[in-house]
Design a protein around this motif. Structure first.
Motif, PDB file in Angstrom:
ATOM      1  N   GLU A 123      22.109  20.296 -38.197  1.00  0.00           N
ATOM      2  CA  GLU A 123      21.181  21.417 -38.084  1.00  0.00           C
ATOM      3  C   GLU A 123      19.744  20.985 -37.875  1.00  0.00           C
ATOM      4  O   GLU A 123      18.894  21.805 -37.512  1.00  0.00           O
ATOM      5  CB  GLU A 123      21.269  22.296 -39.334  1.00  0.00           C
ATOM      6  N   LEU A 124      19.430  19.712 -38.130  1.00  0.00           N
ATOM      7  CA  LEU A 124      18.065  19.215 -37.991  1.00  0.00           C
ATOM      8  C   LEU A 124      18.019  18.112 -36.933  1.00  0.00           C
ATOM      9  O   LEU A 124      18.974  17.347 -36.771  1.00  0.00           O
ATOM     10  CB  LEU A 124      17.552  18.657 -39.323  1.00  0.00           C
ATOM     11  N   ALA A 125      16.886  18.030 -36.248  1.00  0.00           N
ATOM     12  CA  ALA A 125      16.675  16.972 -35.266  1.00  0.00           C
ATOM     13  C   ALA A 125      16.046  15.758 -35.944  1.00  0.00           C
ATOM     14  O   ALA A 125      15.158  15.909 -36.784  1.00  0.00           O
ATOM     15  CB  ALA A 125      15.753  17.462 -34.155  1.00  0.00           C
ATOM     16  N   PRO A 126      16.475  14.540 -35.587  1.00  0.00           N
ATOM     17  CA  PRO A 126      15.806  13.355 -36.121  1.00  0.00           C
ATOM     18  C   PRO A 126      14.396  13.260 -35.551  1.00  0.00           C
ATOM     19  O   PRO A 126      14.180  13.490 -34.358  1.00  0.00           O
ATOM     20  CB  PRO A 126      16.687  12.203 -35.635  1.00  0.00           C
ATOM     21  N   ILE A 127      13.423  12.933 -36.403  1.00  0.00           N
ATOM     22  CA  ILE A 127      12.031  12.919 -35.934  1.00  0.00           C
ATOM     23  C   ILE A 127      11.326  11.594 -36.206  1.00  0.00           C
ATOM     24  O   ILE A 127      10.119  11.497 -35.990  1.00  0.00           O
ATOM     25  CB  ILE A 127      11.217  14.075 -36.555  1.00  0.00           C
ATOM     26  N   GLU A 128      12.076  10.564 -36.651  1.00  0.00           N
ATOM     27  CA  GLU A 128      11.388   9.323 -37.000  1.00  0.00           C
ATOM     28  C   GLU A 128      10.689   8.686 -35.801  1.00  0.00           C
ATOM     29  O   GLU A 128       9.633   8.056 -35.943  1.00  0.00           O
ATOM     30  CB  GLU A 128      12.341   8.316 -37.668  1.00  0.00           C
ATOM     31  N   GLU A 129      11.226   8.865 -34.594  1.00  0.00           N
ATOM     32  CA  GLU A 129      10.605   8.285 -33.401  1.00  0.00           C
ATOM     33  C   GLU A 129       9.491   9.174 -32.851  1.00  0.00           C
ATOM     34  O   GLU A 129       8.760   8.761 -31.945  1.00  0.00           O
ATOM     35  CB  GLU A 129      11.659   8.061 -32.308  1.00  0.00           C
ATOM     36  N   LEU A 130       9.380  10.385 -33.382  1.00  0.00           N
ATOM     37  CA  LEU A 130       8.395  11.338 -32.870  1.00  0.00           C
ATOM     38  C   LEU A 130       7.144  11.422 -33.736  1.00  0.00           C
ATOM     39  O   LEU A 130       6.190  12.114 -33.388  1.00  0.00           O
ATOM     40  CB  LEU A 130       9.034  12.732 -32.759  1.00  0.00           C
ATOM     41  N   VAL A 131       7.163  10.736 -34.883  1.00  0.00           N
ATOM     42  CA  VAL A 131       6.004  10.645 -35.769  1.00  0.00           C
ATOM     43  C   VAL A 131       5.642   9.173 -35.881  1.00  0.00           C
ATOM     44  O   VAL A 131       6.521   8.319 -36.046  1.00  0.00           O
ATOM     45  CB  VAL A 131       6.320  11.227 -37.166  1.00  0.00           C
ATOM     46  N   ASP A 132       4.369   8.853 -35.765  1.00  0.00           N
ATOM     47  CA  ASP A 132       3.934   7.461 -35.770  1.00  0.00           C
ATOM     48  C   ASP A 132       4.441   6.727 -37.015  1.00  0.00           C
ATOM     49  O   ASP A 132       4.486   7.297 -38.110  1.00  0.00           O
ATOM     50  CB  ASP A 132       2.413   7.393 -35.724  1.00  0.00           C
ATOM     51  N   SER A 133       4.815   5.472 -36.833  1.00  0.00           N
ATOM     52  CA  SER A 133       5.379   4.689 -37.935  1.00  0.00           C
ATOM     53  C   SER A 133       4.425   4.579 -39.115  1.00  0.00           C
ATOM     54  O   SER A 133       4.852   4.464 -40.263  1.00  0.00           O
ATOM     55  CB  SER A 133       5.759   3.290 -37.449  1.00  0.00           C
ATOM     56  N   ALA A 134       3.115   4.638 -38.863  1.00  0.00           N
ATOM     57  CA  ALA A 134       2.152   4.569 -39.965  1.00  0.00           C
ATOM     58  C   ALA A 134       2.323   5.739 -40.921  1.00  0.00           C
ATOM     59  O   ALA A 134       2.119   5.594 -42.136  1.00  0.00           O
ATOM     60  CB  ALA A 134       0.730   4.536 -39.407  1.00  0.00           C
ATOM     61  N   GLY A 135       2.703   6.896 -40.388  1.00  0.00           N
ATOM     62  CA  GLY A 135       2.938   8.046 -41.241  1.00  0.00           C
ATOM     63  C   GLY A 135       4.120   7.841 -42.160  1.00  0.00           C
ATOM     64  O   GLY A 135       4.093   8.236 -43.332  1.00  0.00           O
ATOM     65  N   SER A 370       0.925  14.538 -53.766  1.00  0.00           N
ATOM     66  CA  SER A 370       1.251  14.113 -52.408  1.00  0.00           C
ATOM     67  C   SER A 370       2.166  12.900 -52.422  1.00  0.00           C
ATOM     68  O   SER A 370       1.914  11.934 -53.146  1.00  0.00           O
ATOM     69  CB  SER A 370      -0.020  13.764 -51.638  1.00  0.00           C
ATOM     70  N   PRO A 371       3.224  12.897 -51.587  1.00  0.00           N
ATOM     71  CA  PRO A 371       4.069  11.709 -51.454  1.00  0.00           C
ATOM     72  C   PRO A 371       3.455  10.643 -50.554  1.00  0.00           C
ATOM     73  O   PRO A 371       4.018   9.565 -50.423  1.00  0.00           O
ATOM     74  CB  PRO A 371       5.356  12.282 -50.846  1.00  0.00           C
ATOM     75  N   ARG A 372       2.305  10.929 -49.935  1.00  0.00           N
ATOM     76  CA  ARG A 372       1.609   9.952 -49.100  1.00  0.00           C
ATOM     77  C   ARG A 372       0.637   9.154 -49.947  1.00  0.00           C
ATOM     78  O   ARG A 372      -0.219   9.720 -50.635  1.00  0.00           O
ATOM     79  CB  ARG A 372       0.837  10.637 -47.980  1.00  0.00           C
ATOM     80  N   ALA A 373       0.719   7.833 -49.882  1.00  0.00           N
ATOM     81  CA  ALA A 373      -0.138   6.980 -50.702  1.00  0.00           C
ATOM     82  C   ALA A 373      -1.614   7.211 -50.399  1.00  0.00           C
ATOM     83  O   ALA A 373      -2.442   7.299 -51.313  1.00  0.00           O
ATOM     84  CB  ALA A 373       0.227   5.516 -50.483  1.00  0.00           C
ATOM     85  N   SER A 374      -1.968   7.315 -49.106  1.00  0.00           N
ATOM     86  CA  SER A 374      -3.378   7.476 -48.759  1.00  0.00           C
ATOM     87  C   SER A 374      -3.943   8.793 -49.273  1.00  0.00           C
ATOM     88  O   SER A 374      -5.081   8.849 -49.744  1.00  0.00           O
ATOM     89  CB  SER A 374      -3.558   7.383 -47.242  1.00  0.00           C
TER      90      SER A 374
END
Length: 454
Positions: A123-135, A370-374
């Motif tokens: 039901e979901l599309a993979p998006i790891e290649e569509l968001v920059d690896s830094a994210g 936030s789950p983002r360290a920055s």
């Protein structure tokens, strides 16, 4: 059905309705769950239109989504986002109808417990290649793992929040002869405090926690782990563990709370709604950190008479889990005709400039994380945490000791929640556990759950 999304969305939908939250829409969005006309003339000709569905959250949450979508649309002219706000209790019906009609949104909010099942179901599309690896590299590994199946990422995490805290009225504690500076750390102490309130304070219900099947099924995940050291299904999802005698303390506690008259026969509100405590109907209430935002915003005059503490543990050890770290993410529908553009929206909102998601945590009174360290580092360095008087409780005593929401099929949670409901109603505990064990065993077989975890 799938996952606990039905529970969390129902809880938040009911809480929002109880608080009289308005339904916000952005960028010309129409009625919840309906495609909005582009009637304001915005955007450039030829721009790709992306429809985004957002759960109805608090006023502050809704305002953040609306303002950031508006800012995204203004920042460029290649993609135009139409934002639609959908109440939690209507989500499943509207999504099912949209999927059947081929009009499902391109992207939408998901809680962590539904990402992996939806990914496995295609039901979901993979998006790891569509968001920059830094994210992705910036994420806490726990939450990156929560949106990952087979090495692919299917959503981007936005936030996490403790689901189980003990809220209490310090004025009512004092009236009952209790020390508000020493809240209960064990369930025996909580029961004793509730009994003292019952004996001393008129027209106040001593305590409220989950009191219906749905709420019992998800809000007790942490307590299930606390009682037995595991959840009611094995880590590889091959075996039911619901018949473990160690769960007896949990079921017996919920049974005792009702039998001793420490709960109202019918809950005064759903688990997610803190208003009964704020309005003086309750002395103590179990609820999630989202309630703090409601309290400091809508009941600021009462804050001096309110306190927040970790939800008690069965043995009094507060380093053991008593709740979960739930939260929300954004994902792209597998049938979207514009997955790259939808992922670009997600990236801009959540994975790039830290100030964009950072604004959300300020707007919601630093009651979520936030789950983002920055982003987390920026908040820790610069945020005015005084807007949440219990921020130190959350950071110092709660979030490091909770578990993530489980991602197994909702039928597992519902089976154990049914056992808890039976216990709370005074039915035989051993029989309730045996039925849950049988139901989970059947779900494992019928749904092929064994080996799906990971």
């Amino acid at each position: 059905m799938g996952t606990s999304v039905v529970s969390r969305r129902a809880v938040l939908g009911a809480a929002g309705a109880a608080a009289g939250l308005p339904l916000l829409s952005a960028c010309g969005a129409g009625a919840p769950g309906e495609r909005a006309p582009d009637d304001d003339g915005g955007g450039s000709a030829g721009a790709v239109t992306i429809q985004m569905w957002q759960d109805q959250f608090s006023t502050e949450d809704n305002a953040w989504y609306a303002s950031k979508v508006e800012a995204f649309n203004a920042a460029q002219d290649e993609i135009r986002v139409e934002l639609v706000v959908v109440p939690g209790d209507a989500w499943e019906q509207k999504m099912t109808a949209a999927q059947a009609a081929g009009t499902a949104p391109d992207m939408y909010t998901l809680n962590y417990s539904e990402v992996q099942p939806k990914a496995r179901n295609g039901e979901l599309a993979p998006i790891e290649e569509l968001v920059d690896s830094a994210g992705w590299d910036d994420l806490d590994p726990r939450f990156r793992d929560a949106v990952t199946v087979g090495g692919s990422h299917f959503a981007y995490p936005m936030l996490y929040e403790p689901s189980s805290l003990l809220f209490f009225r310090t004025d009512l504690f004092e009236q009952a002869g209790l020390d508000p500076s020493a809240p209960p750390t064990s369930w025996e102490e909580l029961i004793a405090a509730a009994a003292a309130v019952k004996a001393s304070v008129d027209d106040v219900v001593p305590f409220q926690t989950a009191q219906n099947l749905v709420d019992l099924s998800w809000s007790t995940w942490g307590l299930q782990m606390n009682a037995a050291g595991h959840l009611p299904i094995s880590d590889d999802w091959s075996t039911s563990l619901a018949d473990d005698p160690a769960y007896g303390v949990l079921l017996e506690t919920y049974q005792r709370l009702m039998a001793d008259g420490l709960l109202a026969p019918q809950a005064l509100a759903g688990y997610g709604d803190i208003t009964p405590l704020a309005q003086g109907q309750l002395a103590m209430q179990a609820c999630g950190s989202w309630a703090i935002s409601v309290l400091v915003t809508d009941y600021a005059d009462l804050v001096p008479n309110l306190a927040v503490a970790p939800l008690p543990s069965f043995d009094g050890d507060l380093t053991k889990p008593t709740g979960t770290l739930g939260g929300w993410s954004l994902g792209v529908d597998a049938r979207s005709e514009h997955p790259a553009e939808a992922a670009a929206v997600i990236s801009w909102l959540l994975a790039e400039d830290p100030t964009v998601p950072g604004d959300y945590f300020a707007a919601t009174s630093q009651t979520k994380f936030s789950p983002r360290a920055s982003v987390a580092d920026a908040i820790a360095a610069d945020a005015d945490t005084s807007v949440n008087p219990w921020y130190d409780v959350l950071v110092g005593s709660v979030i490091d000791h909770q578990i993530l929401e489980p991602t197994y099929d909702w039928s597992v949670s519902e089976a154990f929640g049914t056992a808890l409901e039976k216990a709370q109603q005074g039915q035989d505990i051993a029989a309730a556990q045996a039925t849950a064990h049988s139901d989970i065993t059947r779900a494992i077989e019928e749904k092929g759950l064994a080996g799906q975890n990971g």
